[in-house]
Design a protein around this motif. Structure first.
Motif, PDB file in Angstrom:
ATOM      1  N   ASN A 325       0.665  -1.430   0.124  1.00 50.30           N
ATOM      2  CA  ASN A 325      -0.068   0.141   0.100  1.00 50.30           C
ATOM      3  C   ASN A 325       0.785   1.372   0.056  1.00 50.30           C
ATOM      4  OD1 ASN A 325      -2.399  -1.345   0.188  1.00 50.30           O
ATOM      5  ND2 ASN A 325      -2.467  -1.519   2.148  1.00 50.30           N
ATOM      6  N   LYS A 326       1.955   1.089   0.674  1.00 50.44           N
ATOM      7  CA  LYS A 326       3.090   2.267   0.745  1.00 50.44           C
ATOM      8  C   LYS A 326       3.345   2.648  -0.680  1.00 50.44           C
ATOM      9  CE  LYS A 326       6.945   4.036   2.937  1.00 50.44           C
ATOM     10  NZ  LYS A 326       8.178   3.740   3.647  1.00 50.44           N
ATOM     11  N   GLU A 327       3.581   1.526  -1.303  1.00 49.83           N
ATOM     12  CA  GLU A 327       4.088   1.643  -2.942  1.00 49.83           C
ATOM     13  C   GLU A 327       2.921   2.332  -3.644  1.00 49.83           C
ATOM     14  OE1 GLU A 327       7.020   1.571  -3.929  1.00 49.83           O
ATOM     15  OE2 GLU A 327       7.804   0.793  -2.139  1.00 49.83           O
ATOM     16  N   LEU A 328       1.806   1.903  -3.436  1.00 52.33           N
ATOM     17  CA  LEU A 328       0.406   2.513  -4.031  1.00 52.33           C
ATOM     18  C   LEU A 328       0.119   3.686  -3.515  1.00 52.33           C
ATOM     19  CD1 LEU A 328      -1.354  -0.913  -4.265  1.00 52.33           C
ATOM     20  CD2 LEU A 328      -0.104   0.276  -6.151  1.00 52.33           C
ATOM     21  N   LEU A 329       0.234   4.106  -2.226  1.00 49.64           N
ATOM     22  CA  LEU A 329      -0.291   5.356  -1.850  1.00 49.64           C
ATOM     23  C   LEU A 329       0.340   6.576  -2.382  1.00 49.64           C
ATOM     24  CD1 LEU A 329      -2.422   6.280  -0.002  1.00 49.64           C
ATOM     25  CD2 LEU A 329      -0.863   6.403   1.802  1.00 49.64           C
ATOM     26  N   THR A 330      -0.038   6.933  -3.787  1.00 48.67           N
ATOM     27  CA  THR A 330       0.329   8.219  -4.236  1.00 48.67           C
ATOM     28  C   THR A 330      -0.862   9.206  -4.406  1.00 48.67           C
ATOM     29  OG1 THR A 330      -0.141   7.044  -6.477  1.00 48.67           O
ATOM     30  CG2 THR A 330       2.231   6.926  -5.666  1.00 48.67           C
ATOM     31  N   ASP A 331      -0.652  10.215  -4.776  1.00 51.39           N
ATOM     32  CA  ASP A 331      -1.697  11.507  -5.025  1.00 51.39           C
ATOM     33  C   ASP A 331      -2.712  10.898  -5.879  1.00 51.39           C
ATOM     34  OD1 ASP A 331      -0.703  12.920  -3.149  1.00 51.39           O
ATOM     35  OD2 ASP A 331       0.666  14.001  -4.238  1.00 51.39           O
ATOM     36  N   GLN A 332      -2.242  10.511  -7.210  1.00 45.32           N
ATOM     37  CA  GLN A 332      -3.006  10.156  -8.120  1.00 45.32           C
ATOM     38  C   GLN A 332      -4.002   8.960  -7.824  1.00 45.32           C
ATOM     39  OE1 GLN A 332       0.155  10.744  -8.449  1.00 45.32           O
ATOM     40  NE2 GLN A 332       0.363  12.390  -9.843  1.00 45.32           N
ATOM     41  N   PHE A 333      -3.445   7.743  -6.765  1.00 40.34           N
ATOM     42  CA  PHE A 333      -4.238   6.772  -6.534  1.00 40.34           C
ATOM     43  C   PHE A 333      -5.359   7.303  -5.459  1.00 40.34           C
ATOM     44  CE2 PHE A 333      -4.956   3.290  -3.398  1.00 40.34           C
ATOM     45  CZ  PHE A 333      -5.334   2.186  -4.486  1.00 40.34           C
ATOM     46  N   ILE A 334      -4.765   8.155  -4.730  1.00 39.67           N
ATOM     47  CA  ILE A 334      -5.871   8.910  -3.643  1.00 39.67           C
ATOM     48  C   ILE A 334      -6.886   9.363  -4.407  1.00 39.67           C
ATOM     49  CG2 ILE A 334      -6.395  10.208  -1.763  1.00 39.67           C
ATOM     50  CD1 ILE A 334      -3.425   9.709  -0.918  1.00 39.67           C
TER      51      ILE A 334
END
Length: 372
Positions: A325-334
């Protein structure tokens, strides 16, 4: 046979000095000279007279009978266990004969058998008087004794043919009387009765040692209880009956005591048994509880290990998810996830851009739209 003509010759002479002239003339009638020609008829062809033949036959018969009598009197038998003792004209000879057939001079030598092996003799009733004046009679007293063969001649010379009676049987009677004279009727009949045999045997043995140099050995002595006066015997029976009743009462007491002790012992054994059973059951419960505790400990340990394993797995999964999730937790994903959430709502209420939600939307969407 040479004497026959001699006798015949003298018998034919009329001389009175002839051996048969006087006797035959009176017994058999006239002599051969008186008969004259009859001599030829009373004589045998050999010249022997009938008188001589009869006399010779009589002598022969007498000689045979004498010979038989001598043989019968001289030949004798000695039985096993006995010894033959010889007397010649009343005098004791030195020779002894063992078992078997033997011979001796007839008519002047006599033989007597003496028993030397152990022999049982029943004595005549012995009458004695106790120290308190009571008369007792001992019946069927038995004595077993044996004679030393090497001293037999000495015994017969000094004590005669009845040496056993002199040295043993009479001494037994003397010893019994001595014991009774120094004892009361109760001691003779009751308290000291078993001592009589030992006392009598010892006294008789000592007498034989002094009188005959142990030539006779007393092997055994049996003395039964004496016959006592009927009144005293009745008193003893009554005393014995009371004594028996006392023994019965004492035995009953002993039996009751034994029964009580047995019951106590049984109760103690039952209590001990119950105690041991209780201890065994308690130990079994303790062992069972300890077993259950061990089982629980093992189960808890197993569960702990399983939980620990699950926790480790969950932690590892969470950490793995967090890392992902840390890898996926980007501004665009949010922004993408928020947009998806807002798109599922059919209605949205907000109060302008200055509100919290409006500001948030403006910020998120604004960036999105501005990015476009």
């Amino acid at each position: 046979m040479t004497t026959i003509p001699f006798l015949n010759q003298h018998s034919s002479q009329p001389n009175s000095n002839g051996p048969f002239a006087h006797g035959t003339s009176k017994i058999n009638g006239p002599s051969s000279l008186e008969l004259g020609g009859a001599e030829d008829h009373n004589s045998k062809p050999g010249g022997y007279s009938i008188t001589c033949i009869l006399f010779t036959g009589l002598i022969a018969v007498i000689a045979v009978f004498v010979l038989i009598a001598c043989l019968v009197n001289s030949v004798h038998r000695v039985n096993e266990g006995n010894v033959g003792v010889y007397f010649r004209s009343g005098a004791l000879l030195d020779s002894l004969a063992g078992p078997g057939l033997h011979t001796a001079l007839p008519f002047i030598t006599t033989m007597m058998e003496v028993v030397v092996r152990p022999e049982t003799t029943y004595l005549d009733p012995l009458t004695c008087t106790t120290s308190d004046g009571v008369t007792n009679i001992f019946r069927n007293v038995q004595v077993i004794c044996s004679v030393d063969q090497s001293k037999l001649r000495y015994l017969i010379t000094n004590y005669g043919n009845d040496m056993k009676k002199v040295l043993v049987y009479d001494r037994v009677a003397e010893a019994v009387q001595a014991f009774c004279a120094n004892s009361s009727i109760d001691e003779v009949y009751n308290s000291k009765f078993l001592e009589i045999e030992g006392f009598v045997k010892e006294m008789v043995t000592e007498k034989i040692k002094v009188l005959a140099d142990e030539a006779i050995t007393v092997l055994n002595l049996f003395i039964p209880k004496p016959d006592i006066p009927p009144m005293i015997a009745q008193n003893y029976r009554e005393v014995k009956i009371e004594w028996t009743k006392k023994l019965v009462a004492e035995e009953k007491k002993k039996i009751e005591k034994i029964k009580k002790e047995t019951e106590i012992q049984t109760a103690l054994l039952e209590a001990e048994k119950a105690k041991q059973v209780s201890e065994i059951l308690t130990m079994q419960e303790i062992k069972r509880a300890e077993g259950l505790d061990k089982i629980a400990d093992i189960d808890n340990e197993r569960r702990r290990k399983i939980g620990q394993t699950d926790s480790d797995i969950s932690t590892f999964t969470a950490l793995s998810d967090a890392a992902v999730n840390k890898e996926l937790l980007t501004d665009q994903f949010i922004k993408l996830q928020l947009t998806k959430a807002l798109m599922n709502n059919t209605k949205m209420y907000f109060s302008g851009q200055d509100s919290a939600v409006g500001g948030l939307i403006n910020t998120v969407l604004g960036g999105v739209f501005s990015g476009n």
